[in-house]
Motif scaffolding. Structure first.
Motif, PDB file in Angstrom:
ATOM      1  N   ASP A  28       0.159   4.368   1.412  1.00 41.48           N
ATOM      2  CA  ASP A  28       0.144   5.215   2.605  1.00 41.48           C
ATOM      3  C   ASP A  28      -0.766   4.634   3.685  1.00 41.48           C
ATOM      4  O   ASP A  28      -1.404   3.592   3.485  1.00 41.48           O
ATOM      5  N   VAL A  29      -0.802   5.338   4.808  1.00 35.57           N
ATOM      6  CA  VAL A  29      -1.559   4.864   5.964  1.00 35.57           C
ATOM      7  C   VAL A  29      -3.057   4.803   5.663  1.00 35.57           C
ATOM      8  O   VAL A  29      -3.740   3.859   6.076  1.00 35.57           O
ATOM      9  N   LYS A  40     -11.133  -5.917   5.383  1.00 38.36           N
ATOM     10  CA  LYS A  40     -10.901  -7.274   5.892  1.00 38.36           C
ATOM     11  C   LYS A  40     -11.559  -7.488   7.253  1.00 38.36           C
ATOM     12  O   LYS A  40     -11.438  -8.565   7.843  1.00 38.36           O
ATOM     13  N   VAL A  91       0.866  -1.184   0.000  1.00 39.47           N
ATOM     14  CA  VAL A  91       0.000   0.000   0.000  1.00 39.47           C
ATOM     15  C   VAL A  91       0.902   1.233   0.000  1.00 39.47           C
ATOM     16  O   VAL A  91       2.061   1.163   0.396  1.00 39.47           O
ATOM     17  N   LEU A  94      -3.764   1.665   3.904  1.00 40.89           N
ATOM     18  CA  LEU A  94      -3.606   0.551   4.841  1.00 40.89           C
ATOM     19  C   LEU A  94      -4.859   0.395   5.709  1.00 40.89           C
ATOM     20  O   LEU A  94      -5.406  -0.704   5.853  1.00 40.89           O
ATOM     21  N   VAL A  95      -5.308   1.512   6.275  1.00 39.94           N
ATOM     22  CA  VAL A  95      -6.473   1.462   7.165  1.00 39.94           C
ATOM     23  C   VAL A  95      -7.710   1.004   6.387  1.00 39.94           C
ATOM     24  O   VAL A  95      -8.484   0.167   6.863  1.00 39.94           O
ATOM     25  N   LEU A 103      -7.830  -0.915   3.799  1.00 46.10           N
ATOM     26  CA  LEU A 103      -7.716  -2.344   3.525  1.00 46.10           C
ATOM     27  C   LEU A 103      -8.014  -3.179   4.777  1.00 46.10           C
ATOM     28  O   LEU A 103      -8.723  -4.189   4.719  1.00 46.10           O
ATOM     29  N   LEU A 104      -7.485  -2.731   5.906  1.00 46.71           N
ATOM     30  CA  LEU A 104      -7.755  -3.445   7.156  1.00 46.71           C
ATOM     31  C   LEU A 104      -9.246  -3.418   7.471  1.00 46.71           C
ATOM     32  O   LEU A 104      -9.800  -4.389   7.993  1.00 46.71           O
ATOM     33  N   LEU A 154     -10.612  -6.201  10.041  1.00 47.72           N
ATOM     34  CA  LEU A 154      -9.588  -6.403  11.077  1.00 47.72           C
ATOM     35  C   LEU A 154      -9.470  -5.225  12.049  1.00 47.72           C
ATOM     36  O   LEU A 154      -8.850  -5.353  13.110  1.00 47.72           O
ATOM     37  N   VAL A 155     -10.003  -4.082  11.677  1.00 47.65           N
ATOM     38  CA  VAL A 155     -10.007  -2.950  12.631  1.00 47.65           C
ATOM     39  C   VAL A 155     -11.408  -2.349  12.681  1.00 47.65           C
ATOM     40  O   VAL A 155     -12.212  -2.577  11.779  1.00 47.65           O
TER      41      VAL A 155
END
Ligand code: FAD
Ligand code: FAD
Lengths: 313, 248
Positions: B234-235, B245, B232, B238-239, B241-242, B247-248
């Protein structure tokens, strides 16, 4: 048919979830009965927890002040006495089980299967060797008691919902006094336990110092995650040794693993192979960690980690 | 005090192990072999005890094929007084290794035995504990600190919960963890000196050891590979994508 005895791992009056993971392993080879042995000074509360694991037949307790601490030399003769009539004795492949099980195996004069990672049958298992670089299939003789340690990261904890009977055993084995507990310095932490946490954030040498580790702790606390580390970070004194993840540290299987400032040495990767999703943050785009990470982000951790923490709101 | 040190030869930890295509084993032909890192730590600890005047005699022992002699010379060059080579061409399992080491104990009468906590090839983590059981003596596994006073030792152990300290009566078996010490480098003159140090060879058959090799390895496989993931930029990505999924 297999009759399995699992040696309970516990600390400070609480059962460790590694015990319920051993139950799942025993269920995988359709054991006829699964009993749990609790050696402790005051076993009742621990036994009650063990009895609540679904699939457990009986919980056997041995109350003895000599059992206040898990000294392998003291526990082993008692496990040997309790093991009569069982086809299998299992313990988790944690430092507790690794210390105890071979001592039991040697007293019984039998081999031990270490780190059972997959069950093919009651005497046939897969286990990793060479830091997980090869997986072997091991066959143990069905004629001898099988002593095994269970790689806890490979088996989910059996659920609660059982109501097994609890029986007090009296064991007359002579216990040695040549080994004495002095103290346990426990890492004081309100964070989740590294070995059973669903989320883990680990820092490596890239974090640079003990003070800098606060960026890792902050992110972990935002995520409700446990904190781990590479060997390099432990050796450099950034964090205590019980946080090491890898071949010679803890083998873990969280749903989410964040490796921050960790290069991805094979010995570290061994510890996280079974993680659900691996996220890597590293300033070196060529770092080996990116070869196995599910999500990779290249850049400076001191910029990215605080950003990530903020973005998680 | 006499110290017996387990000194096993293994595939060097930097070698990337490959499973043979036919699953009959791992490729060990032509790969670099070294002392098990935990055993170097064991030897270093023994040497330090000798330098402190606590130990007088440090004996390294290996159980392995005929060509282990050069390996044992390395242990002598590092500083051991003597070496014992139990010669066998068979790959023995931990119970047999422990029974063999017990024979050496009966012969040598050491006050302390130091082994590695695990050999990095088979990662069994058994031999020291088995040896202590057969010897009917204390064990202090995963040691990160050893203090000897008289006939007892205080050993700090790296356990999952933190650092545990136990006190044991000697003789006993100690197994080493990585942070016990940092092994020294061998100096050239010591390599020369090692050539004249005593190295005793004993055929395994002559010791009358009952084999404990009851496990059969029927297949070797490469570990399942994790597929390469995505990068990825940048942050924010990333966030996102998480989040997809869950995951967050
Ligand atoms: C017998 C044996 C057993 C071992 N057991 C273990 C074990 O159990 N666990 C374990 O972890 N290791 C173990 N090791 C050690 C292992 O080989 C590696 O040395 C270790 O894992 C390296 O740790 P690291 O990735 O933190 O450090 P390094 O390899 O030094 O990597 C640091 C990484 O941080 C990155 N970085 C630096 N600064 C920044 C920044 N500002 N922002 C972003 N990234 C940055 C760098 O690019 C680099 O990739 C063992 C070794 C041996 C020989
Ligand atoms: C089914 C099977 C097949 C195998 N096939 C092969 C093979 O093809 N080739 C091969 O090389 N190995 C093979 N081995 C491995 C070999 O026999 C191991 O040495 C043995 O199983 C001991 O295991 P470990 O070294 O992991 O013990 P651990 O218990 O992990 O060792 C701990 C410590 O014990 C001491 N120690 C253990 N063994 C010795 C030794 N021999 N000499 C001196 N000190 C020692 C060391 O101090 C070591 O650090 C095989 C093992 C099994 C079970």
């Amino acid at each position: 048919m297999s009759k399995v005895l699992i040696v309970a791992e516990h600390l400070n009056g609480k059962l460790n979830s590694s015990t319920a993971r051993c139950v799942t392993c025993a269920k995988a080879f359709h054991a006829e009965s699964i009993d749990i042995l609790v050696l402790a000074d005051a076993p009742d509360a621990i036994a009650a927890e063990a009895a609540a694991i679904a699939g457990v037949g009986k919980v056997l307790t041995v109350a003895n002040t000599a059992n206040a601490h898990a000294l392998a030399a003291v526990y082993a003769p008692q496990v040997v006495a309790a093991a009569a009539g069982y086809s299998h004795v299992l313990a988790p492949s944690t430092t507790f089980g690794k210390d105890l099980a071979p001592r039991v195996a040697a007293l019984l004069g039998v081999a031990q299967v270490s780190d059972i990672a997959e069950v093919l049958g009651a005497h046939s298992f897969k286990r990793p060797i060479y830091a997980g670089n090869a997986i072997i299939t091991v066959e143990a003789p069905a004629t001898a008691t099988l002593i095994g340690t269970v790689r806890t990261a490979s088996f989910a904890a059996a659920e609660a919902g059982g109501s097994a009977a609890v029986e007090a055993l009296s064991i007359s084995a002579e216990l040695p006094t040549h080994t004495r507990f002095v103290e346990l310095q426990q890492g004081k932490s309100d964070r989740p336990d590294l070995q059973s946490a669903g989320r883990v954030v680990s820092g490596g040498r890239g974090v640079g110092s003990a003070e800098n580790f606060s960026v890792i702790y902050k992110l972990a606390d935002k995520l409700g995650a446990a904190v781990g580390a590479s060997r390099a970070a432990v050796d450099a004194g950034y964090v205590p040794s019980d946080m090491q993840v890898g071949q010679t540290g803890k083998i873990i299987s969280p749903e989410l693993y964040l490796a921050i400032g960790i290069s991805g040495a094979i010995q570290h990767l061994t510890g996280i192979k079974d993680a659900g999703t691996i996220v890597a943050i590293n300033k070196d785009g060529e770092a080996p960690i990116f070869e196995i990470a599910d999500i990779g982000l290249v850049g400076d951790l001191f910029t990215l980690v605080p950003q990530l923490e903020a973005a998680l709101g | 005090m006499k110290i017996l040190v387990g000194y096993k030869r293994v595939v060097d930890y930097n070698v990337r192990i490959q499973v043979k295509p036919d699953g009959s084993g791992v490729v060990t032909e032509g790969v670099k072999l070294s002392a098990n890192p935990f055993d170097e730590i064991a030897l270093e600890e023994a040497l330090r005890l000798r330098e402190k005047g606590i130990a007088t005699d440090v004996v390294v022992a290996t159980i392995g094929p005929a060509d282990c002699q050069a390996h044992l010379r390395n242990g002598l060059a590092m500083g051991a007084n003597r070496a014992i080579h139990v010669v066998t061409s068979e790959a023995i399992q931990p119970l047999t290794a422990a029974r063999t080491l017990l024979k050496l104990i009966e012969k040598e009468q050491p006050d302390l035995v130091i082994l590695g906590k695990q050999a990095i090839d088979d990662d069994c983590n058994q031999t020291g504990q088995m040896l202590a059981a057969l010897w009917n003596r204390p064990q202090a596994t995963f040691a990160s600190k050893v203090e000897i006073s008289g006939s007892t030792a205080k050993v700090t152990r790296e356990v999952d919960a933190g650092l545990e300290t136990i006190e044991i009566d000697l003789p006993a078996v100690i197994t080493t963890d990585l942070r016990l010490n940092e092994p020294r480098f061998t100096k050239l003159p010591d390599i020369m000196k090692a050539k004249s140090k005593p190295l005793e060879s004993i055929p395994l058959e002559s010791l009358g050891v009952e084999s404990g090799d009851s496990l059969k390895t029927t297949a070797y496989a490469a570990p399942p590979k994790r597929s390469k993931g995505v990068m990825v930029k940048d942050v924010a990505e990333l966030v996102a994508l998480l989040k997809t999924k869950g995951l967050v």
